[in-house]
Design a protein around this motif. Sequence first.
Motif, PDB file in Angstrom:
ATOM      1  N   ASP A   1       0.821  -1.211   0.000  1.00  0.00           N
ATOM      2  CA  ASP A   1       0.000   0.000   0.000  1.00  0.00           C
ATOM      3  C   ASP A   1       0.856   1.263   0.000  1.00  0.00           C
ATOM      4  O   ASP A   1       0.520   2.248  -0.659  1.00  0.00           O
ATOM      5  CB  ASP A   1      -0.931   0.013   1.219  1.00  0.00           C
ATOM      6  N   THR A   2       1.964   1.251   0.773  1.00  0.00           N
ATOM      7  CA  THR A   2       2.787   2.466   0.919  1.00  0.00           C
ATOM      8  C   THR A   2       3.899   2.564  -0.112  1.00  0.00           C
ATOM      9  O   THR A   2       4.325   3.663  -0.464  1.00  0.00           O
ATOM     10  CB  THR A   2       3.417   2.522   2.311  1.00  0.00           C
ATOM     11  N   LEU A   3       4.376   1.372  -0.576  1.00  0.00           N
ATOM     12  CA  LEU A   3       5.522   1.318  -1.503  1.00  0.00           C
ATOM     13  C   LEU A   3       6.717   2.105  -0.950  1.00  0.00           C
ATOM     14  O   LEU A   3       7.427   2.813  -1.671  1.00  0.00           O
ATOM     15  CB  LEU A   3       5.126   1.833  -2.894  1.00  0.00           C
ATOM     16  N   HIS A   4       6.907   1.956   0.379  1.00  0.00           N
ATOM     17  CA  HIS A   4       8.005   2.676   1.042  1.00  0.00           C
ATOM     18  C   HIS A   4       8.404   1.871   2.281  1.00  0.00           C
ATOM     19  O   HIS A   4       7.608   1.720   3.218  1.00  0.00           O
ATOM     20  CB  HIS A   4       7.540   4.084   1.434  1.00  0.00           C
TER      21      HIS A   4
ATOM     22  N   SER B   1      12.266  -6.124   5.365  1.00  0.00           N
ATOM     23  CA  SER B   1      12.956  -6.598   4.170  1.00  0.00           C
ATOM     24  C   SER B   1      13.162  -8.113   4.220  1.00  0.00           C
ATOM     25  O   SER B   1      12.976  -8.812   3.221  1.00  0.00           O
ATOM     26  CB  SER B   1      14.308  -5.888   4.038  1.00  0.00           C
ATOM     27  N   ARG B   2      13.507  -8.623   5.404  1.00  0.00           N
ATOM     28  CA  ARG B   2      13.730 -10.056   5.576  1.00  0.00           C
ATOM     29  C   ARG B   2      12.435 -10.844   5.370  1.00  0.00           C
ATOM     30  O   ARG B   2      12.417 -11.902   4.748  1.00  0.00           O
ATOM     31  CB  ARG B   2      14.300 -10.314   6.970  1.00  0.00           C
TER      32      ARG B   2
ATOM     33  N   SER C   1      13.029   3.795  -5.593  1.00  0.00           N
ATOM     34  CA  SER C   1      11.604   3.494  -5.612  1.00  0.00           C
ATOM     35  C   SER C   1      11.328   2.020  -5.335  1.00  0.00           C
ATOM     36  O   SER C   1      12.220   1.171  -5.438  1.00  0.00           O
ATOM     37  CB  SER C   1      10.997   3.887  -6.967  1.00  0.00           C
ATOM     38  N   VAL C   2      10.073   1.752  -4.984  1.00  0.00           N
ATOM     39  CA  VAL C   2       9.580   0.393  -4.766  1.00  0.00           C
ATOM     40  C   VAL C   2       8.264   0.276  -5.537  1.00  0.00           C
ATOM     41  O   VAL C   2       7.376   1.118  -5.379  1.00  0.00           O
ATOM     42  CB  VAL C   2       9.328   0.102  -3.271  1.00  0.00           C
ATOM     43  N   THR C   3       8.137  -0.736  -6.371  1.00  0.00           N
ATOM     44  CA  THR C   3       6.888  -0.958  -7.105  1.00  0.00           C
ATOM     45  C   THR C   3       6.558  -2.449  -7.077  1.00  0.00           C
ATOM     46  O   THR C   3       7.440  -3.297  -6.955  1.00  0.00           O
ATOM     47  CB  THR C   3       6.999  -0.499  -8.576  1.00  0.00           C
ATOM     48  N   LEU C   4       5.262  -2.747  -7.182  1.00  0.00           N
ATOM     49  CA  LEU C   4       4.813  -4.133  -7.210  1.00  0.00           C
ATOM     50  C   LEU C   4       5.079  -4.762  -8.576  1.00  0.00           C
ATOM     51  O   LEU C   4       4.853  -4.134  -9.613  1.00  0.00           O
ATOM     52  CB  LEU C   4       3.314  -4.207  -6.920  1.00  0.00           C
ATOM     53  N   THR C   5       5.537  -6.010  -8.576  1.00  0.00           N
ATOM     54  CA  THR C   5       5.623  -6.768  -9.811  1.00  0.00           C
ATOM     55  C   THR C   5       4.240  -7.313 -10.150  1.00  0.00           C
ATOM     56  O   THR C   5       3.299  -7.188  -9.364  1.00  0.00           O
ATOM     57  CB  THR C   5       6.598  -7.952  -9.662  1.00  0.00           C
TER      58      THR C   5
END
Length: 294
Positions: free
Chosen positions: A14-17, A33-34, A54-58
Motif C-alpha cells: 500500500d505504501t511502496l516505502h 525486508s527479511r 523506488s519500490v513498485t509491485l511486480t
Amino acid sequence: MDTKPLRLFLTLADTLHFGRASTMCHVSPSTLSRTVQQLEDELGAPLFYRDNRSVTLTREGQRFQEYARDTLTRWDNLRHALQEDRRVLQGELSLYCSVTASYSFLYDILSSFRHQYPRIELKLHTGDPAQAVHRVQQGEEDIAIGARPDHLPASIAFRPIARSPLLFIAPASQPQLAERLGGMATKDEWEDIPMILSEEGLARERTDRWFRQLGVKPHIYAQVSGNEAIVSMVSLGFGVGVVPKIVLDNSPLAARIRPLDVQPALAPYEVGLFTQERRLEEPLINAFWSQVTE
C-alpha cells in the motif's frame, strides 16, 4: 496461524516505502525486508521491483496482494465465527478520515465502540477527505468518513452522519471583501479575487460548477490538499476559499476567518461512512457501522 508476514506485505504494497511501512507496523526496516525476502523465496517469484529510489509491485506481487487480502479477510471472518458463541469480536479495523472528522465525529462513535468491543484494534489514517471513496474501493481501508459524492459508485455503501453547509470564507483582517462579495457580486468582482481551492473532491466540483453557472473564470491562486490547509492560507490573507462549515467550526483559526454571505449558496455537504457494499456483513465492519444511526 501467523498472519504477520501477510500484514507486513500488504502495508508495504500500500505504501511502496520500506521506511513508512516499517514504522506503521512497528518493526525495523531490516525485519520488513527479511520478511518480504522469505515470502519471495517461498513463492519463487519477486513481489517488488526495488532500487535506491523506488519500490513498485511486480505482476506477481499484484496477484499476491489480492491473495493476501482475501486470505486475511477469510481468516478474520473464521476467527469471528468461531468466537461468536462467546460474543467476543477481535481483530483489526482500518479507518480513514480528515483531521477535522477525527475530532468532530469520531469521539462519540469511538467512545461507544471501544466500550462495546475492547478487543478490536483500530488503525486510524488521516488525509484528504476527497480520497475517502477511492481508498475504500481499492481495499486500502475498511471504512472511511467523507462527503457523499454526487455520483456514488454502486459497490460502495454510505451511511450519513451529518450535514454541513459549504461556505465561502475570507480573512477577517480584510472586511472589505465581505462587503464586496456579499450577496450577488458581479462577474468582474469575482474574477479579480484570488481563490484558494481544493485540488479535487466534492467542494471543488461544486465550486467549479457555481462559477460556471455565473459565467466566471476564477483567478485560482492556490490548489491545496485538505480543508485545514485552505483555512490556514485564507487566515493569512492569501485569498478567498471554500470549506465545509464543520471544518471552520472546529478550526483553531476560526477567529481569523469571516464567512461570506454569498448568493446563490453552495449545496451543503452530506458527511458519512463509506465501506464496500459486499463487506457489510463482515462482523467487524457491521459492528462499527451499527454505531451510527441513520
